[in-house]
Scaffold this motif. Sequence first.
Motif: not given
Length: 315
Positions: A307, A289-290, A292, A240, A309, A245-246, A305
Amino acid sequence: MRNFLPPRSVLLLALMASVAMARERFPSVRSVYVRNDPQERAEQLFVTRDVTTVLRFQQPCTDAGTKILGWEGRFEPVVCAGKRVLIEPVQTLEPEDRFLLVVRLADGTEVPFTISGSSWKEGEWPDQQVNVFLEPDAPDALRKQLEEYKERERELWEQLRVESFTGSSENHTLAALLTQGAVRFTPFVARKAWIFKKEDSNIQATVLTDGKEKMAVLFRVTNRDPSTPWRLMDARLFVLPPGFQPPLFVGEGRPFALRTDKKVIPPGETGYVAVVADRSAFDSPQGPTKLFLGIFRHDGMMAAHVTLDRSLFKK
């Protein structure tokens, strides 16, 4: 003199075929645990032409009050024989066919069942014998449940062995176990969960981790569509980018293992999708990083979905 050995793939097919043939020698026997609750739906029985399905109860049944509605020309007359009820179709029934069976026991209790034609889908093979327990907490019922639990455990270990034989990665094996409800055979612990409610489905996404090296997401998909099966088209795991943003549909992809417990989820039923990835999926030259993760149904629409981390892992 030369020795010719069949390739690994041939050996695997032979092994799987021999296992399947061995299983077919055993009768199809299962147990159902019925509570005396008017809100409970009728248990479903799967039958096939010219094969007798036997229901075994803990007490005798009575001919008076035991009947199949609309059975004429499709079934032999239903028979009560002591603690057993015998059902035999004389015509081919389709999986979508539905007949109501009511069994009246000696104490006056009436137990409803829904009869339909069998299919080759998992869990819908013809029933040869169904053991019916009306008191799930009674000693006999608890003993039977323990036996079934041990058998299920044995099957899961067998699945784990076959996964290893086929050369599947460790992550694929872990994902397969998650779809079978065998979390306790994995190093994972649930950390958080989300629920996605849509017109066609309810999806619960549970994030799991071993706290050190691996993470997983288990999607529990319930198909709410009255007529259309639910199918998984794709799953994607990618970085991501900062500031985004997702939901997100593009990005730098990351490797993962994917397993499902069924290819198609029929209307009203539930299936599982599991994704497993290594902690290294978070590694990036740009720093923290994150990730998705999205799953997409058969028409290309995103179904759910999450997210992810690094806070999933212990420092």
